[in-house]
Scaffold this active site. Sequence first.
Site, PDB file in Angstrom:
ATOM      1  N   LYS A  13     -24.488  68.346 -10.061  1.00 56.68           N
ATOM      2  CA  LYS A  13     -23.335  67.602  -9.515  1.00 56.68           C
ATOM      3  C   LYS A  13     -22.319  68.558  -8.895  1.00 56.68           C
ATOM      4  O   LYS A  13     -21.867  68.363  -7.769  1.00 56.68           O
ATOM      5  CB  LYS A  13     -22.655  66.770 -10.628  1.00 56.68           C
ATOM      6  CG  LYS A  13     -23.582  65.816 -11.357  1.00 56.68           C
ATOM      7  CD  LYS A  13     -22.882  65.059 -12.463  1.00 56.68           C
ATOM      8  CE  LYS A  13     -22.370  65.906 -13.612  1.00 56.68           C
ATOM      9  NZ  LYS A  13     -23.419  66.488 -14.472  1.00 56.68           N
ATOM     10  N   ARG A  88     -17.865  58.451 -17.065  1.00 52.31           N
ATOM     11  CA  ARG A  88     -18.913  58.802 -18.026  1.00 52.31           C
ATOM     12  C   ARG A  88     -19.102  57.727 -19.087  1.00 52.31           C
ATOM     13  O   ARG A  88     -19.959  57.880 -19.953  1.00 52.31           O
ATOM     14  CB  ARG A  88     -18.505  60.086 -18.750  1.00 52.31           C
ATOM     15  CG  ARG A  88     -19.146  61.345 -18.191  1.00 52.31           C
ATOM     16  CD  ARG A  88     -18.491  62.490 -18.912  1.00 52.31           C
ATOM     17  NE  ARG A  88     -19.329  63.621 -19.076  1.00 52.31           N
ATOM     18  CZ  ARG A  88     -19.274  64.713 -18.301  1.00 52.31           C
ATOM     19  NH1 ARG A  88     -18.462  64.772 -17.295  1.00 52.31           N
ATOM     20  NH2 ARG A  88     -20.049  65.737 -18.561  1.00 52.31           N
ATOM     21  N   ARG A 127     -26.308  79.767 -15.673  1.00 52.38           N
ATOM     22  CA  ARG A 127     -25.283  79.552 -14.642  1.00 52.38           C
ATOM     23  C   ARG A 127     -24.052  80.432 -14.863  1.00 52.38           C
ATOM     24  O   ARG A 127     -23.673  80.706 -15.993  1.00 52.38           O
ATOM     25  CB  ARG A 127     -24.918  78.058 -14.690  1.00 52.38           C
ATOM     26  CG  ARG A 127     -23.495  77.714 -14.507  1.00 52.38           C
ATOM     27  CD  ARG A 127     -23.317  76.248 -14.421  1.00 52.38           C
ATOM     28  NE  ARG A 127     -23.037  75.676 -15.726  1.00 52.38           N
ATOM     29  CZ  ARG A 127     -22.805  74.397 -15.917  1.00 52.38           C
ATOM     30  NH1 ARG A 127     -22.873  73.558 -14.914  1.00 52.38           N
ATOM     31  NH2 ARG A 127     -22.539  73.949 -17.109  1.00 52.38           N
ATOM     32  N   ARG A 161     -19.367  79.602 -18.970  1.00 54.97           N
ATOM     33  CA  ARG A 161     -18.650  78.600 -19.772  1.00 54.97           C
ATOM     34  C   ARG A 161     -19.014  78.695 -21.250  1.00 54.97           C
ATOM     35  O   ARG A 161     -20.185  78.878 -21.588  1.00 54.97           O
ATOM     36  CB  ARG A 161     -19.002  77.200 -19.262  1.00 54.97           C
ATOM     37  CG  ARG A 161     -18.197  76.814 -18.061  1.00 54.97           C
ATOM     38  CD  ARG A 161     -18.640  75.548 -17.398  1.00 54.97           C
ATOM     39  NE  ARG A 161     -18.992  74.437 -18.280  1.00 54.97           N
ATOM     40  CZ  ARG A 161     -19.391  73.258 -17.826  1.00 54.97           C
ATOM     41  NH1 ARG A 161     -19.461  73.023 -16.526  1.00 54.97           N
ATOM     42  NH2 ARG A 161     -19.713  72.295 -18.665  1.00 54.97           N
ATOM     43  N   ARG A 172     -24.527  67.454 -25.250  1.00 58.12           N
ATOM     44  CA  ARG A 172     -24.043  66.881 -23.975  1.00 58.12           C
ATOM     45  C   ARG A 172     -25.091  65.946 -23.379  1.00 58.12           C
ATOM     46  O   ARG A 172     -24.760  64.897 -22.823  1.00 58.12           O
ATOM     47  CB  ARG A 172     -23.687  68.017 -22.994  1.00 58.12           C
ATOM     48  CG  ARG A 172     -22.365  68.691 -23.345  1.00 58.12           C
ATOM     49  CD  ARG A 172     -22.239  70.102 -22.824  1.00 58.12           C
ATOM     50  NE  ARG A 172     -22.366  70.221 -21.390  1.00 58.12           N
ATOM     51  CZ  ARG A 172     -22.541  71.384 -20.748  1.00 58.12           C
ATOM     52  NH1 ARG A 172     -22.602  72.522 -21.428  1.00 58.12           N
ATOM     53  NH2 ARG A 172     -22.641  71.411 -19.449  1.00 58.12           N
TER      54      ARG A 172
HETATM   55  P1  AP5 Z   1     -24.355  72.449 -11.741  1.00 52.99           P
HETATM   56  O1  AP5 Z   1     -24.181  71.994 -10.339  1.00 52.99           O
HETATM   57  O2  AP5 Z   1     -23.328  73.380 -12.305  1.00 52.99           O
HETATM   58  O3  AP5 Z   1     -24.595  71.196 -12.699  1.00 52.99           O
HETATM   59  P2  AP5 Z   1     -23.619  70.002 -13.108  1.00 52.99           P
HETATM   60  O4  AP5 Z   1     -24.404  68.745 -12.954  1.00 52.99           O
HETATM   61  O5  AP5 Z   1     -22.312  70.099 -12.406  1.00 52.99           O
HETATM   62  O6  AP5 Z   1     -23.516  70.337 -14.652  1.00 52.99           O
HETATM   63  P3  AP5 Z   1     -22.285  70.462 -15.632  1.00 52.99           P
HETATM   64  O7  AP5 Z   1     -22.810  71.222 -16.830  1.00 52.99           O
HETATM   65  O8  AP5 Z   1     -21.079  71.053 -14.979  1.00 52.99           O
HETATM   66  O9  AP5 Z   1     -22.075  69.016 -16.004  1.00 52.99           O
HETATM   67  P4  AP5 Z   1     -21.475  68.476 -17.255  1.00 52.99           P
HETATM   68  O10 AP5 Z   1     -21.464  67.066 -16.864  1.00 52.99           O
HETATM   69  O11 AP5 Z   1     -22.122  68.783 -18.534  1.00 52.99           O
HETATM   70  O12 AP5 Z   1     -20.094  69.290 -17.378  1.00 52.99           O
HETATM   71  P5  AP5 Z   1     -18.600  68.895 -17.073  1.00 52.99           P
HETATM   72  O13 AP5 Z   1     -17.896  70.118 -16.600  1.00 52.99           O
HETATM   73  O14 AP5 Z   1     -18.529  67.672 -16.233  1.00 52.99           O
HETATM   74  O15 AP5 Z   1     -25.802  73.118 -11.847  1.00 52.99           O
HETATM   75  C1  AP5 Z   1     -26.210  73.828 -13.023  1.00 52.99           C
HETATM   76  C2  AP5 Z   1     -26.931  75.116 -12.609  1.00 52.99           C
HETATM   77  O16 AP5 Z   1     -28.182  74.775 -12.010  1.00 52.99           O
HETATM   78  C3  AP5 Z   1     -26.166  75.950 -11.574  1.00 52.99           C
HETATM   79  O17 AP5 Z   1     -26.257  77.296 -11.915  1.00 52.99           O
HETATM   80  C4  AP5 Z   1     -26.875  75.698 -10.240  1.00 52.99           C
HETATM   81  O18 AP5 Z   1     -26.896  76.830  -9.418  1.00 52.99           O
HETATM   82  C5  AP5 Z   1     -28.282  75.318 -10.692  1.00 52.99           C
HETATM   83  N1  AP5 Z   1     -28.830  74.272  -9.850  1.00 52.99           N
HETATM   84  C6  AP5 Z   1     -28.186  73.173  -9.353  1.00 52.99           C
HETATM   85  N2  AP5 Z   1     -29.025  72.411  -8.619  1.00 52.99           N
HETATM   86  C7  AP5 Z   1     -30.246  73.044  -8.680  1.00 52.99           C
HETATM   87  C8  AP5 Z   1     -31.521  72.763  -8.119  1.00 52.99           C
HETATM   88  N3  AP5 Z   1     -31.736  71.674  -7.363  1.00 52.99           N
HETATM   89  N4  AP5 Z   1     -32.527  73.618  -8.392  1.00 52.99           N
HETATM   90  C9  AP5 Z   1     -32.331  74.725  -9.161  1.00 52.99           C
HETATM   91  N5  AP5 Z   1     -31.131  75.057  -9.686  1.00 52.99           N
HETATM   92  C10 AP5 Z   1     -30.106  74.231  -9.465  1.00 52.99           C
HETATM   93  O19 AP5 Z   1     -18.070  68.493 -18.510  1.00 52.99           O
HETATM   94  C11 AP5 Z   1     -17.865  69.454 -19.553  1.00 52.99           C
HETATM   95  C12 AP5 Z   1     -17.255  68.774 -20.761  1.00 52.99           C
HETATM   96  O20 AP5 Z   1     -15.949  68.240 -20.425  1.00 52.99           O
HETATM   97  C13 AP5 Z   1     -18.011  67.564 -21.306  1.00 52.99           C
HETATM   98  O21 AP5 Z   1     -19.034  67.959 -22.206  1.00 52.99           O
HETATM   99  C14 AP5 Z   1     -16.891  66.764 -21.990  1.00 52.99           C
HETATM  100  O22 AP5 Z   1     -16.548  67.313 -23.232  1.00 52.99           O
HETATM  101  C15 AP5 Z   1     -15.712  66.978 -21.040  1.00 52.99           C
HETATM  102  N6  AP5 Z   1     -15.619  65.944 -19.985  1.00 52.99           N
HETATM  103  C16 AP5 Z   1     -15.734  66.141 -18.641  1.00 52.99           C
HETATM  104  N7  AP5 Z   1     -15.599  64.990 -17.962  1.00 52.99           N
HETATM  105  C17 AP5 Z   1     -15.397  64.025 -18.906  1.00 52.99           C
HETATM  106  C18 AP5 Z   1     -15.242  62.608 -18.827  1.00 52.99           C
HETATM  107  N8  AP5 Z   1     -15.258  61.967 -17.652  1.00 52.99           N
HETATM  108  N9  AP5 Z   1     -15.075  61.930 -19.991  1.00 52.99           N
HETATM  109  C19 AP5 Z   1     -15.047  62.567 -21.185  1.00 52.99           C
HETATM  110  N10 AP5 Z   1     -15.224  63.899 -21.323  1.00 52.99           N
HETATM  111  C20 AP5 Z   1     -15.401  64.632 -20.187  1.00 52.99           C
END
Ligand code: AP5
Length: 215
Positions: A13, A88, A127, A161, A172
């Site tokens: 994402k 979410r 990552r 992270r 997660r």
């Molecule tokens: P990346 O693009 O970083 O993946 P992502 O989907 O953004 O993953 P996140 O881990 O950031 O999502 P998340 O939902 O767990 O975390 P968030 O910060 O929202 O890609 C990952 C890696 O793969 C990268 O290195 C990239 O280069 C590689 N890659 C990408 N595409 C690829 C491909 N096609 N092929 C190969 N490699 C690839 O949330 C963190 C925490 O915050 C949550 O756990 C929760 O506690 C809190 N939080 C955030 N939002 C909310 C909400 N709305 N409600 C409640 N709690 C929340």
Amino acid sequence: MNIILLGPPGAGKGTQAQRLVEKFGMRQLSTGDMLRAAVKAGTPVGLQAKAVMERGELVSDQIVSALIGEELDAMGAGTGAIFDGYPRTAAQAESLDALLSDRGRGLDRVIELEVDEDALVERICGRFTCANCGKGYHDKFEQPNQAGVCDKCGSTEFKRRPDDNEETVRTRMAEYRAKTAPILPIYDARGIVTRVNGMADIDQVTAAIERALSV
Ligand code: AP5
């Protein structure tokens, strides 16, 4: 255009949102990034969120929806939003509808990145990001052109992270399956979901999203 990028942790994402920002001048609204900034700044929201995020659980619906509302208010009316990591839960999906309609906006498309969960631990644990500009990289899948130097800003400082470890990633993913995947039928019923193969290489995923947005 206002769009949601939906998918489990590591689906890509954030990677795809950054590309849409660069190409179309849209604004990435990542609740994860907003919460990490709050934790770093030690704000009341950050103090509440820190331990929850370290466990891989979800922060309260009220907190994240308030953060999104503030960001939408700060945006120009003509700028499109990419919701990354929000909504979410069903309650957040409901809040998003209200936040958008209160501001004369609508939701145009939901992109679901379909991925194989087994590959996600490797993606997440490899990552890292530029500590200066936030550009994302991966030990195996997206390395800087020159080792140790950010392609975008030239910084030599990178960070990882604290929640990118296998145990937290498993929590997660469980949270995603239990609380986030069930909101997809809300958008399916509106006919605005496009499913994209998130296991393809990064450029191919970008191309598929661009095709979906030009429909
Ligand atoms: P990346 O693009 O970083 O993946 P992502 O989907 O953004 O993953 P996140 O881990 O950031 O999502 P998340 O939902 O767990 O975390 P968030 O910060 O929202 O890609 C990952 C890696 O793969 C990268 O290195 C990239 O280069 C590689 N890659 C990408 N595409 C690829 C491909 N096609 N092929 C190969 N490699 C690839 O949330 C963190 C925490 O915050 C949550 O756990 C929760 O506690 C809190 N939080 C955030 N939002 C909310 C909400 N709305 N409600 C409640 N709690 C929340």
